[in-house]
Each structure stands twice: as C-alpha cells, then as structure tokens.
Write an enzyme that holds these catalytic residues in place. Structure first.
Site, PDB file in Angstrom:
ATOM      1  N   SER A 193      -6.808 -92.535  39.155  1.00  0.00           N
ATOM      2  CA  SER A 193      -5.843 -91.552  39.621  1.00  0.00           C
ATOM      3  C   SER A 193      -4.434 -92.128  39.536  1.00  0.00           C
ATOM      4  CB  SER A 193      -6.174 -91.181  41.070  1.00  0.00           C
ATOM      5  OG  SER A 193      -5.200 -90.299  41.561  1.00  0.00           O
ATOM      6  N   HIS A 218      -1.470 -91.384  40.942  1.00  0.00           N
ATOM      7  CA  HIS A 218      -0.544 -91.578  42.076  1.00  0.00           C
ATOM      8  C   HIS A 218      -0.871 -92.797  42.933  1.00  0.00           C
ATOM      9  CE1 HIS A 218      -2.770 -89.814  45.661  1.00  0.00           C
ATOM     10  NE2 HIS A 218      -3.589 -89.594  44.665  1.00  0.00           N
ATOM     11  N   CYS A 243      -9.606 -88.762  65.281  1.00  0.00           N
ATOM     12  CA  CYS A 243      -8.512 -87.829  65.513  1.00  0.00           C
ATOM     13  C   CYS A 243      -7.636 -87.643  64.279  1.00  0.00           C
ATOM     14  CB  CYS A 243      -7.667 -88.291  66.680  1.00  0.00           C
ATOM     15  SG  CYS A 243      -8.390 -87.779  68.230  1.00  0.00           S
TER      16      CYS A 243
END
Lengths: 142, 395
Positions: free
Chosen positions: B199, B201, B324
């Site tokens: 990839s 990026h 979270c």
C-alpha cells in the site's frame, strides 16, 4: 477533535470533583478492568443531601467526562434526586456522546446509584433492589 | 511541539511523490485504454511505473497489478487462491492470529463458505513459529497467508522460511507486506511468495493506491468486473497519477533505506528505553525483530483512548489498541494474541516513527508521555487498588 463534543473534551481534560473522600459515607464502584472502564464514586452525606462527591475513573475520554459531569449534576442535591439521575441526563448535559460510548453514561448513573445504596445499606435504610441493575455493556463482555 | 508518530496508520506523503502526482495528472490525463496519442502516452507512463515497481520488488513487470490499496490486494490474493483451491477440493487455509483485518475478515467470510481456517498462534514475542506452520500444512491446504511485519507491534515474521515450506509442499503463499514495503528490503524471489500486498500511503505515497504482486502462473481472479484494465484482473480506469506518485515514493524510500533504518532504529530504541522507565509498563513484541519505527507499549492501570487524547493535546499523534479506540468491546486481537490480558491490553499505545522523526521529538515524547501516564494513574481506581495491594500487578 470531532469525536467528542467540546463539553466532553472540557470535562475530560479538566475533570470536576476528581479524587477521593477520606471516610466516605458511601462508596460505589462499577464496571471492570477487563471491559476497559471502572468508575468509583465517593459520597459525603449530610441530612440526606450530597454534601460532597469525588470520583476516580479508569477508562476512555467519555468515561472520565461522564463521571465528572455526573458528579456535578448531583453535588448539593438531595439523595432522592440523585437517585433519579439517568444516563440520558448525563449524556445530554455533555451535549451528547457517540452511540457506542453511551455505556459510559450508563456506568456513571450506576456508579452514583451504587454509592447511594452503599450509604443506605450502611445506615440500614431500606431501598428498592431494582435500583441495582448491572451494566449490559459489561455483562456482555463477561 | 507537534509530533506525528502515527506513520504506521498513514505516513506523511513525500514531496517528490505529491509533485509527481500533480505532474502526471496534468500532463498524462489521457485514459491509458484510449487508442489516441494522449491515451497512449498515459499508457507508457503506466507501463513504466509497473516496470519500476516490479524492479524494486525483484519481480517481473507482468507480475504487478495496481489496486486501490492493501485491503483490496489482500482480498484479491486470498479470494483467488481460495477459489482455485476449492475447484481442486482443497479448502484449508492457514494464517495467523495477528493478521490485519483485511486478511482476517476475508478468512471469516471464507469460513462461512465452508473453508477450514486455521489461525496459528504467536509467542509472547509476537512471532509465529515455523514448526506450527509445518505441522498444519497438509494436502488439503490451498493457501498460507502470513504478514511480513505486523501493523500494531511491528514484529517481523519468518516469511522467507515459511515461503520455502510452502514452495516445497506446493501450497500457494500470500504475504501481507503493507507495513514492510518501503521500510525493509523486500524481494519476492527471496520470500518465495505467490502473492504480496502493498500500500502506497505507508511509505509516503498517496492513499487509495497499492499493488499486488502475483507470481507468474499463480491463479488470479478479478474482484471488480468491467473493462480489460490490468490484464482483465482489475477493472476500472487506472489511477495513473497515484500509481506514478507511489512509484516515486517507493524509489525514494528504498534509495535511502539503510541509512534511514539505522537512524530510525536508534531513535526507536532510545524511545523504548525511555518509556520502559515508566513503572509497570511493557514493550509489546520482540525488541529486535521489529520494524525500525515501531514502538508499542502497554501501561498498567490506565486506558489507551484517554492516553491518546491527552498526548494529542500535547501535540503528539499516536494510536492505541484499546477497545475504546476500535469501537468494539475487545482490545486489539494482536495484543491478546501475544498474551496481554484485557486489563492491560486496554492500556496500549503505539508510536510509529518515520525518517522525518527527530531526536528532539523523541526527547519531547519521552518527557511528556510519562507525565500523562502518571496523571491518568492518579485518577484511576485500578491504579489505587494496585498500589494498595488490593489487586495484583500484571506488568
């Protein structure tokens, strides 16, 4: 950061009533470390009024903000009013919480309830056991 | 001070790559599928980039397919090997417990379609064991998929050896090299892989572009139907400016690889040594066999999201494997796989450095992060219990 409202960030970064009360009249602790948040509430009660309240929280930003807001909402209030505090009221006072963070406000409601019930138990004051319902979020994780 | 330490999520794009993007977008706007001269000029650029990317990976030009990024590349490789395997009655796929969700969720989907999925465990060092791979590969196996470097804890897997095992047993082998390419030497021949996903990026190229290496002769089926682009294996007009920018970014990364790695690894080790001074903390993953820029810690008694938000307030951008931050109830599957229990996995922090990271930034993080950990512990009932002996330290 746009994940949370400005109010959540304010209460998270500058939490009100954080700390402990020595020899408290009531203590409540809810949640568990496994599911990632624990709230502990300490109460000082005078003439059925919450004279002082402090909290300690292990958890995410919204958990800390919910604890802070909840303590603000009950400080100086009669116990019977504090018992009526709902998680929605906490979330609304914070200008809302992301849907998957609503359980943080539920924990805050329950921590306060649990601390009041601890006070009732210690002073042999009868109460409705229905008030002691567990957090679904945490039960799910067990 | 502003410190960007989340390069494993997305690296800051290289200036040369952005310039190349603009140049190609302006000068070579023709559709490479068009027969007119503008189209053919664009096609030349595309072919040139394919050759250069192939060259950097030790592959042949016709072994590179351009995709939208790592997830698509992983999906296509796994789906293709599975489809090929099923036709031959081979329906077992072996992978690891620490793969990226692009791999894990594709495998979950295949499981529902009747495949037997074996996720190998890793040790507390975050590295898969070769014996486990050898034990599991059998005549029913159609694919082995093991990542080259882990995205959360940076551990480097023995992919070269696994590739050899697969080659010997004539089983297709895919490696998710999204975190590795541009950050370590990657040669598809040395890895003996049939598929390799990358990839742009992650190494200073633009988002939304990546590539899949497919060994000549390995099965490949399109995920996206349409035109005959990418030899009919990936329909859709090629994102030529992004492909060209990716090529420049990779060339640039690899041109300075050794000196960059030497410098970044030294900074990484300094930061690790400094954060280790925080009591009841632990580095996640092997201290040596890890990416040059990866620092991953667990701090007992606190939760990762609040840590992230407070260090962000001090200008430090990082990430965490806490529940979270993922929006789920469970903390990172990678941290659980290396044996971190829920209680401490919630208190994780990943700092991923880059070639632009400076000594001053390391010093700043080393100074500020311990303060935030200490503050969060001071308001944590878990920490109080630990200190008062009502709870036992895990770390």
């Amino acid at each position: 950061m746009s994940l949370y409202s400005e109010k959540v960030m304010d209460h998270f970064k500058h939490p009100r009533n954080v700390g402990v009360i020595e020899n408290p009249d009531g203590v409540g602790e809810v949640g568990n470390a496994k599911c990632g948040d624990i709230m502990k509430i300490y109460l000082k009660i005078e003439n059925d009024i919450i004279a002082d309240v402090k909290f300690e929280t292990f958890g995410c930003g919204s958990a800390i903000a919910s604890s802070s807001m909840a303590t603000e909402l009950i400080k100086g209030k009669p116990l019977k009013d504090a018992l009526k505090l709902t998680n929605q009221a906490v979330a609304e006072a914070l200008d809302g919480l992301p849907a998957y963070k609503m359980h943080c406000s539920v924990l805050a409601e329950q921590a306060i309830r649990s601390a009041i019930l601890d006070y009732y138990t210690k002073h042999n004051i009868p109460f409705d056991p229905e008030l002691l319902k567990a957090c679904e979020h945490c039960e799910e994780d067990e | 001070m502003q410190v960007y330490a989340d390069n494993a999520a997305t690296a800051k794009p290289k200036k040369a790559a952005l310039e190349e993007y603009t140049r190609v977008a302006e000068e070579f706007f023709g559709n490479p599928s068009s027969l007119h001269s503008a189209g053919q000029r664009a096609k030349e650029v595309l072919t040139d980039c394919r050759g250069r990317i192939a060259n950097l990976l030790g592959a042949e030009e016709n072994e590179i397919i351009f995709t939208s990024g790592g997830s698509e590349s992983d999906n296509q490789a796994i789906e293709s090997a599975a489809k090929f395997g099923r036709a031959k009655g081979k329906t077992k796929i072996i992978s690891t417990a620490i793969e990226h969700h692009a791999v894990l969720h594709t495998l979950e989907k295949l499981k529902k379609e009747g495949f037997e999925i074996v996720l190998l465990p890793v040790g507390t060092d975050g590295i898969v064991k070769l014996e486990d791979v050898k034990k599991e590969v059998d005549e029913k196996t159609c694919l082995v998929s093991v990542m080259l470097a882990n995205n959360e804890i940076g551990t480097i897997q023995p992919v070269e050896e696994i590739g050899k095992i697969c080659k010997e047993r004539k089983v297709l082998f895919h490696t998710d090299a999204v975190q590795a390419v541009g950050h370590m030497k990657v040669d598809v021949k040395a890895l003996s892989c049939d598929y390799l996903a990358l990839s742009a990026h992650k190494f200073g190229g633009p988002r939304g572009v990546g590539a899949l290496y497919v060994r000549k002769g390995a099965p490949l089926y399109p995920l996206i139907e349409g035109g005959a682009q990418e030899k009919g294996k990936r329909a859709g007009t090629e994102n030529l400016p992004a492909v060209a920018a990716m090529t420049v970014a990779l060339e640039d990364s690899l041109a300075h690889l050794e000196e960059t790695n030497k410098r970044v690894t030294a900074l990484r080790d300094k930061l690790i040594a400094n954060l280790k001074k925080i009591p009841h903390s632990a580095l996640n993953g092997d201290p040596v066999k890890r990416l040059g820029g990866n620092v991953s810690f667990c701090f007992e008694g606190i939760e990762g999201e609040s840590l992230l938000l407070l260090i962000d307030d001090k200008g430090i951008c990082a990430s965490s494997g806490s529940a979270c931050t993922s929006g789920s109830l469970d903390p990172s599957h990678v941290l659980l796989a290396i044996g971190r229990v829920h209680d401490v996995a919630h208190g994780s922090l990943r700092l991923s450095l880059s070639e632009e990271t400076t000594e001053e930034e390391i010093d700043y993080m080393s100074r500020e992060i311990p303060k935030v950990v200490e503050y969060l512990r001071s308001i944590s009932p878990v920490w109080r219990d630990l200190q008062e002996g009502k709870r036992t330290y895990i770390l």
